[in-house]
Design a protein around this motif. Structure first.
Motif, PDB file in Angstrom:
ATOM      1  N   MET A   1     -35.351 -11.908 -36.771  1.00 56.10           N
ATOM      2  CA  MET A   1     -34.096 -12.384 -37.357  1.00 56.10           C
ATOM      3  C   MET A   1     -33.393 -13.421 -36.269  1.00 56.10           C
ATOM      4  O   MET A   1     -33.364 -13.131 -35.066  1.00 56.10           O
ATOM      5  CB  MET A   1     -33.075 -11.236 -37.696  1.00 56.10           C
ATOM      6  N   GLN A   2     -32.321 -14.204 -37.035  1.00 53.62           N
ATOM      7  CA  GLN A   2     -31.888 -15.304 -36.151  1.00 53.62           C
ATOM      8  C   GLN A   2     -30.589 -14.610 -35.544  1.00 53.62           C
ATOM      9  O   GLN A   2     -30.131 -13.566 -35.891  1.00 53.62           O
ATOM     10  CB  GLN A   2     -31.905 -16.371 -36.906  1.00 53.62           C
ATOM     11  N   THR A   3     -30.101 -15.429 -34.246  1.00 48.92           N
ATOM     12  CA  THR A   3     -28.801 -15.144 -33.887  1.00 48.92           C
ATOM     13  C   THR A   3     -27.925 -16.317 -34.515  1.00 48.92           C
ATOM     14  O   THR A   3     -28.084 -17.354 -34.405  1.00 48.92           O
ATOM     15  CB  THR A   3     -28.777 -15.034 -32.458  1.00 48.92           C
ATOM     16  N   PHE A   4     -26.796 -15.832 -34.911  1.00 51.75           N
ATOM     17  CA  PHE A   4     -25.874 -16.821 -35.328  1.00 51.75           C
ATOM     18  C   PHE A   4     -24.916 -17.362 -34.266  1.00 51.75           C
ATOM     19  O   PHE A   4     -24.209 -16.997 -33.436  1.00 51.75           O
ATOM     20  CB  PHE A   4     -24.768 -16.265 -36.506  1.00 51.75           C
ATOM     21  N   ASP A   5     -24.464 -18.891 -34.641  1.00 49.72           N
ATOM     22  CA  ASP A   5     -23.677 -19.532 -33.473  1.00 49.72           C
ATOM     23  C   ASP A   5     -22.256 -18.942 -33.598  1.00 49.72           C
ATOM     24  O   ASP A   5     -21.385 -18.966 -32.727  1.00 49.72           O
ATOM     25  CB  ASP A   5     -23.746 -20.765 -33.725  1.00 49.72           C
ATOM     26  N   THR A   6     -21.889 -18.763 -34.885  1.00 43.75           N
ATOM     27  CA  THR A   6     -20.465 -18.411 -35.147  1.00 43.75           C
ATOM     28  C   THR A   6     -20.549 -16.825 -34.808  1.00 43.75           C
ATOM     29  O   THR A   6     -21.115 -16.055 -35.316  1.00 43.75           O
ATOM     30  CB  THR A   6     -20.042 -18.349 -36.636  1.00 43.75           C
ATOM     31  N   PRO A   7     -19.339 -16.437 -33.908  1.00 43.19           N
ATOM     32  CA  PRO A   7     -19.186 -14.959 -33.518  1.00 43.19           C
ATOM     33  C   PRO A   7     -18.827 -14.496 -34.759  1.00 43.19           C
ATOM     34  O   PRO A   7     -17.971 -14.708 -35.758  1.00 43.19           O
ATOM     35  CB  PRO A   7     -18.254 -15.066 -32.666  1.00 43.19           C
ATOM     36  N   PRO A   8     -19.098 -12.948 -35.044  1.00 40.40           N
ATOM     37  CA  PRO A   8     -18.837 -12.212 -36.091  1.00 40.40           C
ATOM     38  C   PRO A   8     -17.068 -12.003 -36.043  1.00 40.40           C
ATOM     39  O   PRO A   8     -16.427 -11.827 -34.991  1.00 40.40           O
ATOM     40  CB  PRO A   8     -19.284 -10.957 -35.896  1.00 40.40           C
ATOM     41  N   ALA A   9     -16.867 -12.249 -37.466  1.00 41.48           N
ATOM     42  CA  ALA A   9     -15.011 -12.119 -37.572  1.00 41.48           C
ATOM     43  C   ALA A   9     -14.685 -10.973 -37.759  1.00 41.48           C
ATOM     44  O   ALA A   9     -13.592 -10.217 -37.151  1.00 41.48           O
ATOM     45  CB  ALA A   9     -14.797 -12.849 -38.716  1.00 41.48           C
ATOM     46  N   ARG A  10     -15.622 -10.063 -38.401  1.00 42.73           N
ATOM     47  CA  ARG A  10     -15.205  -8.474 -38.737  1.00 42.73           C
ATOM     48  C   ARG A  10     -15.944  -7.759 -39.190  1.00 42.73           C
ATOM     49  O   ARG A  10     -17.393  -8.354 -39.409  1.00 42.73           O
ATOM     50  CB  ARG A  10     -13.958  -8.383 -39.935  1.00 42.73           C
ATOM     51  N   HIS A  70     -14.916 -11.433 -48.288  1.00 43.49           N
ATOM     52  CA  HIS A  70     -15.559 -12.329 -47.379  1.00 43.49           C
ATOM     53  C   HIS A  70     -16.133 -13.508 -48.224  1.00 43.49           C
ATOM     54  O   HIS A  70     -16.230 -13.623 -49.364  1.00 43.49           O
ATOM     55  CB  HIS A  70     -16.873 -11.350 -46.949  1.00 43.49           C
ATOM     56  N   ALA A  71     -15.896 -14.773 -47.488  1.00 45.83           N
ATOM     57  CA  ALA A  71     -15.985 -15.923 -47.795  1.00 45.83           C
ATOM     58  C   ALA A  71     -17.409 -16.409 -47.680  1.00 45.83           C
ATOM     59  O   ALA A  71     -18.238 -16.080 -46.403  1.00 45.83           O
ATOM     60  CB  ALA A  71     -15.233 -16.764 -47.544  1.00 45.83           C
ATOM     61  N   ARG A  72     -18.104 -17.406 -48.195  1.00 43.56           N
ATOM     62  CA  ARG A  72     -19.350 -18.058 -47.998  1.00 43.56           C
ATOM     63  C   ARG A  72     -19.261 -18.618 -46.468  1.00 43.56           C
ATOM     64  O   ARG A  72     -18.097 -19.383 -46.047  1.00 43.56           O
ATOM     65  CB  ARG A  72     -19.680 -19.376 -48.758  1.00 43.56           C
ATOM     66  N   GLY A  73     -20.136 -18.309 -45.570  1.00 44.84           N
ATOM     67  CA  GLY A  73     -20.093 -18.804 -44.298  1.00 44.84           C
ATOM     68  C   GLY A  73     -19.528 -17.724 -43.158  1.00 44.84           C
ATOM     69  O   GLY A  73     -19.798 -17.896 -41.925  1.00 44.84           O
ATOM     70  N   ASP A  74     -18.817 -16.792 -43.615  1.00 46.58           N
ATOM     71  CA  ASP A  74     -18.369 -15.717 -42.744  1.00 46.58           C
ATOM     72  C   ASP A  74     -19.602 -14.798 -42.191  1.00 46.58           C
ATOM     73  O   ASP A  74     -20.450 -14.681 -42.821  1.00 46.58           O
ATOM     74  CB  ASP A  74     -17.661 -14.725 -43.681  1.00 46.58           C
ATOM     75  N   VAL A  75     -19.552 -14.581 -40.777  1.00 50.42           N
ATOM     76  CA  VAL A  75     -20.519 -13.722 -40.125  1.00 50.42           C
ATOM     77  C   VAL A  75     -19.567 -12.436 -40.075  1.00 50.42           C
ATOM     78  O   VAL A  75     -18.603 -12.406 -39.556  1.00 50.42           O
ATOM     79  CB  VAL A  75     -20.876 -14.506 -38.896  1.00 50.42           C
ATOM     80  N   LEU A  76     -20.406 -11.361 -40.386  1.00 49.04           N
ATOM     81  CA  LEU A  76     -20.054  -9.937 -40.244  1.00 49.04           C
ATOM     82  C   LEU A  76     -20.772  -9.039 -39.454  1.00 49.04           C
ATOM     83  O   LEU A  76     -22.030  -9.377 -39.397  1.00 49.04           O
ATOM     84  CB  LEU A  76     -19.810  -9.390 -41.395  1.00 49.04           C
ATOM     85  N   ILE A 142     -24.408  -9.959 -40.424  1.00 52.13           N
ATOM     86  CA  ILE A 142     -25.148 -11.048 -41.532  1.00 52.13           C
ATOM     87  C   ILE A 142     -24.104 -11.890 -41.653  1.00 52.13           C
ATOM     88  O   ILE A 142     -22.789 -12.151 -41.512  1.00 52.13           O
ATOM     89  CB  ILE A 142     -25.165 -10.037 -42.833  1.00 52.13           C
ATOM     90  N   ARG A 143     -24.650 -13.220 -42.389  1.00 53.71           N
ATOM     91  CA  ARG A 143     -23.833 -14.341 -42.628  1.00 53.71           C
ATOM     92  C   ARG A 143     -23.859 -14.412 -44.194  1.00 53.71           C
ATOM     93  O   ARG A 143     -24.957 -14.588 -44.823  1.00 53.71           O
ATOM     94  CB  ARG A 143     -24.283 -15.627 -41.985  1.00 53.71           C
ATOM     95  N   PHE A 214     -26.848 -12.599 -48.616  1.00 55.37           N
ATOM     96  CA  PHE A 214     -26.652 -12.928 -46.932  1.00 55.37           C
ATOM     97  C   PHE A 214     -27.860 -13.097 -46.369  1.00 55.37           C
ATOM     98  O   PHE A 214     -28.861 -12.766 -46.948  1.00 55.37           O
ATOM     99  CB  PHE A 214     -25.967 -11.615 -46.575  1.00 55.37           C
ATOM    100  N   THR A 215     -27.780 -13.690 -45.149  1.00 57.02           N
ATOM    101  CA  THR A 215     -28.783 -13.732 -44.201  1.00 57.02           C
ATOM    102  C   THR A 215     -28.700 -12.808 -42.968  1.00 57.02           C
ATOM    103  O   THR A 215     -27.610 -12.791 -42.585  1.00 57.02           O
ATOM    104  CB  THR A 215     -28.887 -15.227 -43.600  1.00 57.02           C
TER     105      THR A 215
END
Length: 219
Positions: A1-10, A70-76, A142-143, A214-215
Motif C-alpha cells: 500500500m502507498q503512503t499519501f503525501d497529504t497528512p490525514p485530516a480526521r 468526507h470529500a474527494r481527495g480527503d485522507v483519513l 484511506i484517500r 477509496f484507495t
C-alpha cells in the motif's frame, strides 16, 4: 500500500474484519448511513468540493441540506480495535493498568490490533474501542476517490466486490430459493445486518447512504 503525501485530516472507524479486507486490498468502498435519516432525497449537488444533498426527513415539512462528511481527495486515518502497553516507573503496564496521563506515544512499549488476531480466542477486556485510538497509534489511512449517494439496496454486484465480498459467496452466504436477491447482494445484506448497532437501519429499511470509494494506504 502507498503512503499519501497529504497528512490525514480526521479519523474513520472500521471493524476488525473490514480492516483485514482493507489490508488485503479487497475492500475499496464503504457505505455510511446519512444522518439525519432522509425520507426522500430531492436534489444532489456536486458543484462544490463536497457532495451536498437536499432532503426531506420523515415528519418534517422543511427541507434540509446535508453535506457528506468526507470529500474527494480527503485522507483519513483509520481507527480500529487495538490495545497498547506502556513503560511506567521502569516496568511495562497494559492499557487498563496505565493512568490516562501516561498513555502517550513516548511511553508506548507495544501496539496490537484486533484485526491481526481475529482468529484467536477473545477474552473480555482484551481490546480497546477504536473510539479511544489516538492518531499516533493508527497504522492505516484511506484517500477518498469518489462520493455518491444512493439507497442501500441500489448496490450492484460490482459494488459488493468493492466492499470486499466475493462475487461467488460461500454456500452459507447464499440466499434461499425464495430470495429475490442475487447471491452477492444477499451476502452483503447478511454482513450489513450483522454489523449494524442495535437499532441501526437494516437492509430491509433501505436507508439512504453515502458511498465512499477509496484507495488504502499506510501511515
Amino acid at each position: 500500500m502507498q503512503t499519501f503525501d497529504t497528512p490525514p485530516a480526521r479519523p474513520i472507524i472500521f471493524a476488525p474484519d473490514m480492516v483485514r479486507l482493507i489490508r488485503d486490498g479487497d475492500k475499496v468502498q464503504t457505505r455510511r448511513v446519512i444522518t439525519p435519516a432522509p425520507d426522500r432525497v430531492l436534489r444532489i449537488d456536486r458543484s462544490a468540493a463536497t457532495l451536498e444533498v437536499t432532503v426531506r426527513c420523515a415528519g418534517e415539512t422543511d427541507l434540509q441540506s446535508i453535506t457528506a462528511p468526507h470529500a474527494r481527495g480527503d485522507v483519513l486515518w483509520v481507527r480500529e480495535s487495538w490495545t497498547a502497553s506502556f513503560f511506567v516507573d521502569g516496568r511495562e503496564t497494559d492499557w487498563a493498568d496505565t493512568d490516562t496521563d501516561d498513555r502517550s506515544e513516548s511511553r508506548c512499549a507495544s501496539l496490537r490490533y484486533e484485526a491481526d488476531e481475529v482468529d484467536m480466542p477473545r477474552r473480555p477486556g482484551d481490546w480497546v474501542s477504536p473510539i479511544f485510538m489516538p492518531r499516533w497509534a493508527a497504522r492505516l489511512a484511506i484517500r477518498i476517490e469518489d462520493v455518491r449517494v444512493e439507497q442501500l439496496q441500489d448496490l450492484s454486484a460490482f459494488d459488493v466486490t468493492d466492499e470486499g465480498l466475493p462475487l461467488r459467496p460461500t454456500a452459507g452466504a447464499l440466499p434461499d430459493r425464495l430470495d429475490t436477491l442475487d447471491a452477492p447482494q444477499a451476502a452483503f445484506r447478511s454482513r450489513w445486518n450483522a454489523f449494524q448497532p442495535r437499532g441501526g437501519p437494516t437492509w430491509d429499511d433501505n436507508p439512504w447512504v453515502w458511498v465512499f470509494a477509496f484507495t488504502p494506504g499506510t501511515l
